[in-house]
Every structure is written in C-alpha cells, then in structure tokens.
Scaffold this motif. Structure first.
Motif, short mmCIF file in Angstrom:
data_model
loop_
_atom_site.label_atom_id
_atom_site.label_comp_id
_atom_site.label_asym_id
_atom_site.label_seq_id
_atom_site.Cartn_x
_atom_site.Cartn_y
_atom_site.Cartn_z
N MET A 157 0.80 -1.22 0.00
CA MET A 157 0.00 0.00 0.00
C MET A 157 0.84 1.28 0.00
O MET A 157 0.32 2.37 0.19
N GLY A 158 2.14 1.16 -0.17
CA GLY A 158 3.00 2.34 -0.27
C GLY A 158 3.06 3.12 1.03
O GLY A 158 3.19 2.54 2.11
N TRP A 159 2.95 4.46 0.92
CA TRP A 159 3.10 5.33 2.08
C TRP A 159 2.02 5.11 3.13
O TRP A 159 2.16 5.54 4.28
N LYS A 160 0.95 4.42 2.77
CA LYS A 160 -0.17 4.23 3.70
C LYS A 160 0.17 3.24 4.81
O LYS A 160 -0.57 3.13 5.79
N TYR A 161 1.27 2.53 4.66
CA TYR A 161 1.64 1.53 5.66
C TYR A 161 3.17 1.51 5.80
O TYR A 161 3.89 1.65 4.81
N SER A 162 3.64 1.31 7.03
CA SER A 162 5.09 1.29 7.28
C SER A 162 5.45 0.09 8.16
O SER A 162 5.11 0.05 9.35
N HIS A 163 6.11 -0.90 7.53
CA HIS A 163 6.60 -2.04 8.32
C HIS A 163 7.60 -1.57 9.37
O HIS A 163 7.59 -2.05 10.52
N SER A 164 8.46 -0.64 8.99
CA SER A 164 9.51 -0.20 9.92
C SER A 164 8.91 0.47 11.15
O SER A 164 9.37 0.25 12.28
N PHE A 165 7.87 1.29 10.94
CA PHE A 165 7.25 1.93 12.10
C PHE A 165 6.62 0.86 13.01
O PHE A 165 6.75 0.93 14.23
N ARG A 166 5.95 -0.10 12.41
CA ARG A 166 5.28 -1.12 13.23
C ARG A 166 6.30 -1.92 14.02
O ARG A 166 6.03 -2.30 15.17
N GLU A 167 7.48 -2.16 13.44
CA GLU A 167 8.53 -2.89 14.15
C GLU A 167 9.20 -2.03 15.22
O GLU A 167 9.42 -2.47 16.35
N GLN A 168 9.52 -0.79 14.86
CA GLN A 168 10.25 0.08 15.77
C GLN A 168 9.37 0.60 16.91
O GLN A 168 9.87 0.95 17.98
#
Length: 402
Positions: free
Chosen positions: A112-123
């Motif tokens: 989904m591009g900018w709408k989702y961030s794996h890195s934010f969810r992990e960090q």
C-alpha cells in the motif's frame, strides 16, 4: 460470422459515462437516505477529503447527483454498517458488500505504499500494541483520545503523534475499522467487532476473482471507458484489464465499440448499453448543470478528464498559493454534457454568504443566456443548501457573464 464493432462518438461516450455516474438528468424528487446509499453503490466509491472551504467533498459529490439531502445520512449509513471506509481510489466510503474486494490489500499492507510502514510497526511495536489493547479493553476510540507525550500541536501528517500513526497502520492492515465518525473524526474499533461474521478462511476470494470483479465495477461506474481508464478507478496499477474486459464482452456484460475521436476501443457496460443508439442520435443527452467536487469521480483521473472532456484539471488546494493557476478549491462546472469552466468558491457560513472568488470559462466556450441562467441556478441551489443563500462574486465573474 464476425460481429461488426459499432462506432461511438466522443459525445456519446460522455453521455454514457454521465448516465452511469447519475449525472444524466437532474434529481426529480427529494432525496432520501436510501438514495445516498444507492448513489454510492452506483459510483462504487465515494472519495473522502477533509477540506471544507465549501463543503466536504463527499457531500459535494452527492449533492451534484441528488440535490439537497441531509449530510448526517452519510455518517449514519457508516454507523449502521451499510458502508465501510478503506483505501480504494484513495480513502473512500465503500459499500459494505464490497469489503471482500479489499481484504487482500489489508492482508498485504506492505503493497500500500506510504499508507503503511513495516519499519514503524517494528520500531514502535509497544505503541501499536498499546493502542490495540486500549481499544480492545475500552472500546472504540479516536485519535484525540491519545494525547501527545510532548503536548505539541501536530504540524501535519508528517508530524503525527505515534498513536495516530499506529491507528492508521492498524486501519490499513485491517486490524481496525472505522465504526463511525464524530464531527468527521474517525472512531476506530476492532475489525472482529465491526464485522463479526467475516471469516478469511471461508469468505476470502482468490486474487483473479477479485480483480475481475473490480474491473467489472470500474466499468459499471464509468459506463463507457477505454481499457486504459479502468485500472485507475480503484488504483489497480499493475492490473492488465484487457483480458477481463474481453471476457465481459463475451458474457454480454459489456459491448465493445470503436471511438474514432479517441482512436481507441471503448467498452460500454450493459447497464447503459441500451442508451447507445439514443446517445448516437442525440435523443439522449445530459441535461445536468452542476458544480463538481475536485474529488468527483468524473474528474479525479486527470488523464481521463482530458481525453473525455478536453478538460485539463489539477487539484490546486495542495499547491503553494503563488503557484496556483485558478485557486484553492476550484469546482469544475458540468453543463449539459460538457465541462465548460471552473470556479473558485468559499462558503462563509456565519455570514450566510457563498462567495465566488474567481470564474473561468474554458477556451472556445461562449456564455449564452441559457448557460448563464443554468449556472446561476446551480450556484443558488448549492448556496441555499449550504445555508449561505447570499451569493457574492467578483467583478471578474460578472464580466464573464456580460
């Protein structure tokens, strides 16, 4: 025997498109809440935007099709579970029966591009878990329920507090849904509480089936479309719609025509195909004059608007003021099947004034008495509906009418 491909004029393509969008004839009766739902189902998606210098975009889109209606009906339909919110063309109100068509996007939010961030969810796993646990224990919540630790005011989406980012990520991933809106703010709840009967193992369709249905709905909403216009409607960037369109033709759900002015084949959905002959003869034409939202499906695809209407339209509310060509919140003017101009407007609700700050006719358009009367009536209808019945326009606007 080889079937002949019927020809279709550009004007007929416009007529069929506007028929599909509910913009062929003006509303003949007072709108009901059921009409609001039917209109959204007809378009398949109603884009959401928070700018309210005139009125919020979803309300404008519905008003152009239904006339005066009660704005509270839209959040009521959401709270009643007849609509849901998710990323479609962009953030949209969507018919609840189409939830399954978007479930794959939730399961693979990384696409989904900018709408989702794996890195934010992990960090920020602790923040995400805390937000999810808060809603699980305390019930539906909105962003304002979570205060910034540093007590600063946000400077925009790039400066969201972590909890706000967590809510958006959980929403994009489908863990949370928008249960309702309060003062247009999203109120989030767990997906399993909003849709307790959904079961991925039982209800999830395969990707080819979903793609085929989205192409069908895209064509249904567009009425008549080139193959190249199909994918943008639901942001299906990687999809090649041609094979699916060919299958729709074979099944009788679409008619394949040739439009010489577009130098391309145009596919016509079966719902509006009976109008082809009358559109070609001129017996059926759009008689609507309306001010469209900048986020209306008729103009949200800039390339399609240019090819179909010869209307080069760019949304300038996100453009720095010195670089704007027309204005902050410019409304395209639909007049009897053509996009004939645009105006920059602002509703002053406390003063009861609807201001037209600038008005522009398209090149080659001439303001006749009939066009002037139709535009003035459309302006007054919108102003009255806003509760801003006093029209105020600039001298430049008046000169355009002289």
């Amino acid at each position: 025997m080889t079937r002949m491909t019927p020809h279709l004029s550009l004007q007929s393509v416009r007529t069929l498109h506007l028929a599909a969008q509910g913009l062929l004839t003006p509303a003949r009766r007072k709108a009901t809440k059921a009409d609001v739902l039917a209109s959204i189902r007809r378009m398949s998606a109603l884009q959401i935007d928070t700018i309210s210098v005139v009125a919020r975009s979803p309300w404008l889109v519905l008003f152009s099709r239904l006339g005066a209606f009660e704005p509270d009906w839209l959040p009521e339909l959401l709270a009643e579970g007849k609509l849901f919110e998710y990323w479609s063309h962009e953030a949209c109100f969507l018919p609840i029966e189409d939830y399954g068509l978007y479930r794959h996007r939730m399961i693979d939010p990384g696409s989904m591009g900018w709408k989702y961030s794996h890195s934010f969810r992990e960090q920020h796993a602790d923040v995400v878990a805390r937000v999810l646990d808060h809603i699980r224990v305390h019930g539906p919540a909105k962003s304002s329920h979570f205060e910034r630790a540093d007590d600063r005011k946000s400077n925009g989406w790039w400066d969201w507090k972590p909890e706000k980012r967590a809510l958006e990520i959980l929403y994009t991933a489908g863990d949370l849904m928008v249960r309702r809106r309060e003062s247009f703010q999203r109120v989030y709840d767990l997906r399993e509480r909003v849709l307790p009967d959904w079961d991925d193992a039982r209800d999830l369709q395969d990707n080819p089936t979903v793609d085929a249905e989205l192409v069908r709905l895209s064509l249904k909403a567009l009425g008549a479309a080139k193959s190249e216009w199909i994918a943008d409607y639901f942001r299906m960037k990687r999809l090649k719609p041609a094979p699916i369109l060919h299958a729709l033709v074979e099944s009788g759900e679409a008619v394949k025509c040739w439009c010489p002015e577009l130098h391309a084949h145009v596919y016509v959905h079966a719902d509006v195909a009976p109008l082809i002959a009358e559109a070609e003869s001129g017996a059926v034409q759009s008689t609507v004059t309306a001010l469209l939202s900048p986020f209306d499906p008729v103009v949200w695809d800039r390339k399609r608007a240019l090819e179909l209407f010869g209307f080069d339209y760019r949304i300038e509310c996100y453009t720095p003021a010195p670089k704007r060509q027309y204005g902050y919140f410019v409304l395209p003017i639909l007049h009897r099947g053509k996009l004939i101009g645009r105006l920059d407007a602002k509703a002053h609700r406390k003063e009861g004034i609807f201001e037209v700050k600038a008005f522009y006719l398209e090149d080659g358009m001439k303001m006749g008495k009939g066009m002037q009367a139709d535009i003035e009536k459309a302006l007054q209808r919108m102003a009255d509906w806003h509760g801003t019945p006093v029209l105020r326009w600039t001298s430049a606007f008046l000169r355009s009418f002289s």
